[in-house]
Scaffold this motif. Structure first.
Motif, PDB file in Angstrom:
ATOM      1  N   GLU A 199     -13.362  13.664  12.372  1.00 55.29           N
ATOM      2  CA  GLU A 199     -14.760  13.256  12.233  1.00 55.29           C
ATOM      3  C   GLU A 199     -15.421  13.069  13.597  1.00 55.29           C
ATOM      4  OE1 GLU A 199     -14.551   9.773   9.909  1.00 55.29           O
ATOM      5  OE2 GLU A 199     -14.148  10.813   8.006  1.00 55.29           O
ATOM      6  N   MET A 200     -14.690  12.484  14.551  1.00 61.02           N
ATOM      7  CA  MET A 200     -15.248  12.320  15.898  1.00 61.02           C
ATOM      8  C   MET A 200     -15.512  13.663  16.556  1.00 61.02           C
ATOM      9  SD  MET A 200     -12.979   9.101  17.291  1.00 61.02           S
ATOM     10  CE  MET A 200     -13.710   9.218  18.926  1.00 61.02           C
ATOM     11  N   GLU A 201     -14.605  14.604  16.378  1.00 59.17           N
ATOM     12  CA  GLU A 201     -14.824  15.941  16.937  1.00 59.17           C
ATOM     13  C   GLU A 201     -16.031  16.612  16.293  1.00 59.17           C
ATOM     14  OE1 GLU A 201     -11.185  17.952  16.309  1.00 59.17           O
ATOM     15  OE2 GLU A 201     -10.122  16.975  17.978  1.00 59.17           O
ATOM     16  N   GLU A 202     -16.194  16.430  14.985  1.00 56.93           N
ATOM     17  CA  GLU A 202     -17.366  16.996  14.319  1.00 56.93           C
ATOM     18  C   GLU A 202     -18.657  16.363  14.841  1.00 56.93           C
ATOM     19  OE1 GLU A 202     -16.700  16.438  10.205  1.00 56.93           O
ATOM     20  OE2 GLU A 202     -15.262  18.098  10.012  1.00 56.93           O
ATOM     21  N   MET A 203     -18.638  15.040  15.067  1.00 55.75           N
ATOM     22  CA  MET A 203     -19.817  14.370  15.628  1.00 55.75           C
ATOM     23  C   MET A 203     -20.131  14.895  17.027  1.00 55.75           C
ATOM     24  SD  MET A 203     -21.270  11.998  13.687  1.00 55.75           S
ATOM     25  CE  MET A 203     -21.937  10.826  14.847  1.00 55.75           C
ATOM     26  N   GLN A 204     -19.107  15.057  17.855  1.00 58.12           N
ATOM     27  CA  GLN A 204     -19.333  15.572  19.203  1.00 58.12           C
ATOM     28  C   GLN A 204     -19.865  16.999  19.171  1.00 58.12           C
ATOM     29  OE1 GLN A 204     -15.630  15.089  21.233  1.00 58.12           O
ATOM     30  NE2 GLN A 204     -15.785  12.848  21.354  1.00 58.12           N
ATOM     31  N   ASP A 205     -19.316  17.814  18.282  1.00 67.20           N
ATOM     32  CA  ASP A 205     -19.819  19.185  18.148  1.00 67.20           C
ATOM     33  C   ASP A 205     -21.281  19.190  17.715  1.00 67.20           C
ATOM     34  OD1 ASP A 205     -17.353  20.093  18.864  1.00 67.20           O
ATOM     35  OD2 ASP A 205     -16.669  20.443  16.809  1.00 67.20           O
ATOM     36  N   MET A 206     -21.635  18.286  16.802  1.00 69.32           N
ATOM     37  CA  MET A 206     -23.026  18.222  16.348  1.00 69.32           C
ATOM     38  C   MET A 206     -23.954  17.772  17.477  1.00 69.32           C
ATOM     39  SD  MET A 206     -24.592  16.132  13.119  1.00 69.32           S
ATOM     40  CE  MET A 206     -23.597  17.088  11.980  1.00 69.32           C
ATOM     41  N   LYS A 207     -23.507  16.796  18.262  1.00 72.62           N
ATOM     42  CA  LYS A 207     -24.337  16.335  19.377  1.00 72.62           C
ATOM     43  C   LYS A 207     -24.528  17.444  20.413  1.00 72.62           C
ATOM     44  CE  LYS A 207     -23.275  11.408  19.044  1.00 72.62           C
ATOM     45  NZ  LYS A 207     -22.631  10.235  19.708  1.00 72.62           N
ATOM     46  N   ARG A 208     -23.439  18.170  20.698  1.00 77.75           N
ATOM     47  CA  ARG A 208     -23.570  19.280  21.645  1.00 77.75           C
ATOM     48  C   ARG A 208     -24.512  20.351  21.119  1.00 77.75           C
ATOM     49  NH1 ARG A 208     -17.930  18.265  22.727  1.00 77.75           N
ATOM     50  NH2 ARG A 208     -17.329  19.680  21.037  1.00 77.75           N
ATOM     51  N   GLU A 209     -24.475  20.602  19.837  1.00 80.60           N
ATOM     52  CA  GLU A 209     -25.376  21.589  19.258  1.00 80.60           C
ATOM     53  C   GLU A 209     -26.821  21.129  19.349  1.00 80.60           C
ATOM     54  OE1 GLU A 209     -26.491  25.116  17.357  1.00 80.60           O
ATOM     55  OE2 GLU A 209     -24.617  24.497  18.311  1.00 80.60           O
ATOM     56  N   LEU A 210     -27.065  19.832  19.080  1.00 81.30           N
ATOM     57  CA  LEU A 210     -28.424  19.300  19.187  1.00 81.30           C
ATOM     58  C   LEU A 210     -28.918  19.346  20.629  1.00 81.30           C
ATOM     59  CD1 LEU A 210     -28.167  16.225  16.778  1.00 81.30           C
ATOM     60  CD2 LEU A 210     -29.381  18.366  16.362  1.00 81.30           C
ATOM     61  N   GLU A 211     -28.042  19.015  21.582  1.00 80.57           N
ATOM     62  CA  GLU A 211     -28.436  19.091  22.992  1.00 80.57           C
ATOM     63  C   GLU A 211     -28.757  20.525  23.392  1.00 80.57           C
ATOM     64  OE1 GLU A 211     -25.235  17.413  25.131  1.00 80.57           O
ATOM     65  OE2 GLU A 211     -25.671  15.326  24.545  1.00 80.57           O
ATOM     66  N   ARG A 212     -27.983  21.466  22.901  1.00 79.78           N
ATOM     67  CA  ARG A 212     -28.261  22.872  23.218  1.00 79.78           C
ATOM     68  C   ARG A 212     -29.607  23.309  22.648  1.00 79.78           C
ATOM     69  NH1 ARG A 212     -27.939  27.675  20.885  1.00 79.78           N
ATOM     70  NH2 ARG A 212     -27.236  26.758  18.923  1.00 79.78           N
ATOM     71  N   LEU A 213     -29.901  22.897  21.418  1.00 78.33           N
ATOM     72  CA  LEU A 213     -31.191  23.244  20.828  1.00 78.33           C
ATOM     73  C   LEU A 213     -32.347  22.597  21.586  1.00 78.33           C
ATOM     74  CD1 LEU A 213     -30.278  22.916  17.030  1.00 78.33           C
ATOM     75  CD2 LEU A 213     -30.564  25.023  18.340  1.00 78.33           C
ATOM     76  N   GLN A 214     -32.143  21.345  22.041  1.00 76.35           N
ATOM     77  CA  GLN A 214     -33.185  20.660  22.799  1.00 76.35           C
ATOM     78  C   GLN A 214     -33.431  21.351  24.134  1.00 76.35           C
ATOM     79  OE1 GLN A 214     -34.943  18.256  21.529  1.00 76.35           O
ATOM     80  NE2 GLN A 214     -36.202  17.847  23.348  1.00 76.35           N
ATOM     81  N   GLU A 215     -32.362  21.777  24.796  1.00 79.57           N
ATOM     82  CA  GLU A 215     -32.523  22.495  26.065  1.00 79.57           C
ATOM     83  C   GLU A 215     -33.265  23.812  25.862  1.00 79.57           C
ATOM     84  OE1 GLU A 215     -28.688  22.968  27.695  1.00 79.57           O
ATOM     85  OE2 GLU A 215     -28.453  20.846  28.261  1.00 79.57           O
ATOM     86  N   GLU A 216     -32.920  24.532  24.809  1.00 78.48           N
ATOM     87  CA  GLU A 216     -33.628  25.785  24.529  1.00 78.48           C
ATOM     88  C   GLU A 216     -35.106  25.533  24.254  1.00 78.48           C
ATOM     89  OE1 GLU A 216     -31.632  27.666  21.341  1.00 78.48           O
ATOM     90  OE2 GLU A 216     -29.887  28.270  22.548  1.00 78.48           O
ATOM     91  N   LYS A 217     -35.407  24.450  23.534  1.00 80.71           N
ATOM     92  CA  LYS A 217     -36.801  24.132  23.258  1.00 80.71           C
ATOM     93  C   LYS A 217     -37.563  23.791  24.542  1.00 80.71           C
ATOM     94  CE  LYS A 217     -39.677  20.927  20.654  1.00 80.71           C
ATOM     95  NZ  LYS A 217     -39.683  19.736  19.788  1.00 80.71           N
ATOM     96  N   GLU A 218     -36.929  23.008  25.432  1.00 79.60           N
ATOM     97  CA  GLU A 218     -37.584  22.667  26.697  1.00 79.60           C
ATOM     98  C   GLU A 218     -37.817  23.912  27.546  1.00 79.60           C
ATOM     99  OE1 GLU A 218     -35.111  19.781  28.493  1.00 79.60           O
ATOM    100  OE2 GLU A 218     -35.690  18.146  27.130  1.00 79.60           O
TER     101      GLU A 218
END
Length: 381
Positions: free
Chosen positions: A99-118
Motif C-alpha cells: 500500500e505504501m508503494e502504491e501511495m508513493q507511485d500515485m504521488k509520483r504520478e501526480l507530481e509528474r502531471l503537475q510538472e507537465e501542466k506547469e
C-alpha cells in the motif's frame, strides 16, 4: 512407438511425497494438519514454486524477518460453511508495504502531471509574450511611418496658409488620440484575457486539487475497508503462514538427498535414461524431453529441468524441454489413442483365463508379457 525397458528409470519422489513433507512442516510450525491431506495438497498446488537459486533464497530468508520476505504468503483455510476451498493473501506487513508503494507511485504520478501542466503554462505564457511584443513593434512602426509622412507634408506646405496648417495639425492630433485609444483598448483586452486565463488556471488548479484529494480519500477508504476485511477474516478464518516451504518442498524433486534418499534428482534420472539408449538416438532424446504429471505444473519446474539438463548434457547436444497445456491428462490421452489402435486386444492384453493357465504352467509375469509383446506386430509397438 516402442518402450525401451533398459532406459526406464524410477524416481521415488512424487506429488504425494511433497504433500506429506508440507504436512509435516506445517504441523511442526503451526497446527496439526497430518489428517488434512486434501487441504494441504491444495495449498501446495496454489503456493509452491521452483526456484533457480535455492541456497541464495535461503540466505535471504535468514536475513529477513518473517512476514517481510517477498515470497511470504498466507493460506486461508476453508471453514466449510461459507467457503469450501482455501485462498491466498499477503501477510499484513507485506500488504502495508504494498500500500505504501502504491501511495508513493500515485504521488509520483501526480507530481509528474503537475510538472507537465506547469511546463504547458510556461510555454503558453512565452508564446503570448512574443505575440504581444511583435504587435507592439508593428504599432510603433506604423506610428513612425505616419510621423515621417506628416513631417514631409509640413515641409512642403510650410508656405501655406495658417488655417490649413492648424487644420492639419488638429487632424494629426485626432489621429494620434484615436491610435492611442485603440492601443489602450488592446492592452485592456489583453489584461482582461490574462485575468480570465488566470481565473481559468485557478479554477483548473482547484479542480486538480479536488481530484487529487478525492483520489487520496478513495485510496484511504479502500485501505480502511481492506483492513477491516482482513481483521474480520482473521477472526473468522484461520490462516497458514507459508514462507520458505513454498520452494523448499519442491526442491526435493531435484535434491532427494535432502530427505535422506540415496538417489539423483529429476535431471540426473533423465540423463541416466538417455545415456542408456543407443548413441545414435541420444541427440534426439535430449532435444525431445516431455514433462507430464501434476508436478510439471509447478511454476518454474520446466525452466529448472531445462537448466539442469543443459549443465549435465554434452555441449554438442541441443536441449529442449516441452510442457503440454495439460500435463496431468497428457499421458492418459496418449494411452487412450494407443488402446484404440487395431490389434491392441490381441497383442497387448491378456484375458483372465489365459493368465491363470500360463501361471499354472509356471511362467512368471515377465515371461507372459515378453511373449505377448514380442509376438505383436512391429507397427503396433
Amino acid at each position: 512407438g516402442e518402450a525401451l525397458t533398459k532406459a526406464i528409470r524410477r524416481l521415488n519422489v512424487g506429488g504425494k511425497v511433497l504433500t506429506n513433507l508440507l504436512k509435516e512442516a506445517v504441523t511442526y510450525r503451526q497446527w496439526n494438519m497430518m489428517d488434512e491431506y486434501h487441504i494441504v495438497n491444495d495449498a501446495k498446488e496454489q503456493l509452491c514454486f521452483v526456484t533457480h537459486q535455492f541456497d541464495k533464497e535461503m540466505k535471504r530468508a535468514r536475513a529477513t524477518r518473517k512476514g517481510l520476505r517477498w515470497f511470504d504468503r498466507e493460506y486461508l483455510l476453508p471453514d466449510f460453511v461459507n467457503t469450501f476451498q482455501g485462498s491466498v493473501r499477503l501477510p499484513e506487513p507485506l500488504q502495508r508495504k504494498k500500500e505504501m508503494e502504491e501511495m508513493q507511485d500515485m504521488k509520483r504520478e501526480l507530481e509528474r502531471l503537475q510538472e507537465e501542466k506547469e511546463k504547458r503554462e510556461l510555454a503558453e505564457e512565452a508564446k503570448d509574450l512574443v505575440a504581444n511584443m511583435l504587435q507592439q513593434e508593428e504599432e510603433e512602426q506604423d506610428g513612425k511611418d505616419a510621423r515621417d509622412g506628416s513631417a514631409a507634408s509640413d515641409s512642403k506646405d510650410k508656405e501655406g496658409r495658417k488655417t490649413s496648417k492648424h487644420r492639419k495639425k488638429s487632424k494629426k492630433e485626432k489621429k494620434k488620440m484615436k491610435r492611442r485609444r485603440k492601443h489602450d483598448n488592446k492592452e485592456d483586452g489583453a489584461n482582461n484575457d490574462g485575468d480570465d486565463d488566470a481565473r481559468t488556471d485557478e479554477s483548473g488548479s482547484d479542480s486538480d486539487e479536488e481530484t487529487e484529494q478525492q483520489r487520496l480519500q478513495r485510496l484511504k477508504a479502500m485501505r480502511d475497508a481492506e483492513r477491516k476485511r482482513r481483521e474480520k477474516e482473521s477472526l473468522d478464518r484461520q490462516a497458514l503462514a507459508m514462507s520458505v516451504e513454498r520452494f523448499a518442498v519442491p526442491e526435493v524433486l531435484f535434491r532427494p538427498s535432502d530427505i535422506g534418499l540415496d538417489c539423483g534428482g529429476v535431471a540426473e534420472a533423465i540423463v541416466e535414461s538417455i545415456e542408456s539408449c543407443e548413441p545414435m538416438v541420444r541427440a534426439a532424446m535430449y532435444h525431445n524431453v516431455l514433462l507430464v504429471g501434476g508436478n510439471a505444473k509447478i511454476p518454474g519446474f520446466q525452466e529448472r529441468v531445462e537448466s539442469e539438463l543443459r549443465k549435465l548434457a554434452p555441449t554438442n547436444y541441443a536441449v529442449r524441454v516441452y510442457l503440454p497445456e495439460d500435463p496431468v491428462s497428457y499421458a492418459w490421452e496418449g494411452a487412450q489413442q494407443f488402446v484404440r489402435r487395431p490389434g491392441f486386444q490381441e497383442h497387448f492384453s491378456v484375458d483372465r483365463l489365459s493368465w491363470e493357465t500360463m501361471k499354472k504352467k509356471g511362467k512368471t509375469q515377465q515371461e507372459i508379457w515378453e511373449k505377448r509383446m514380442y509376438n505383436s506386430p512391429h507397427e503396433l509397438r
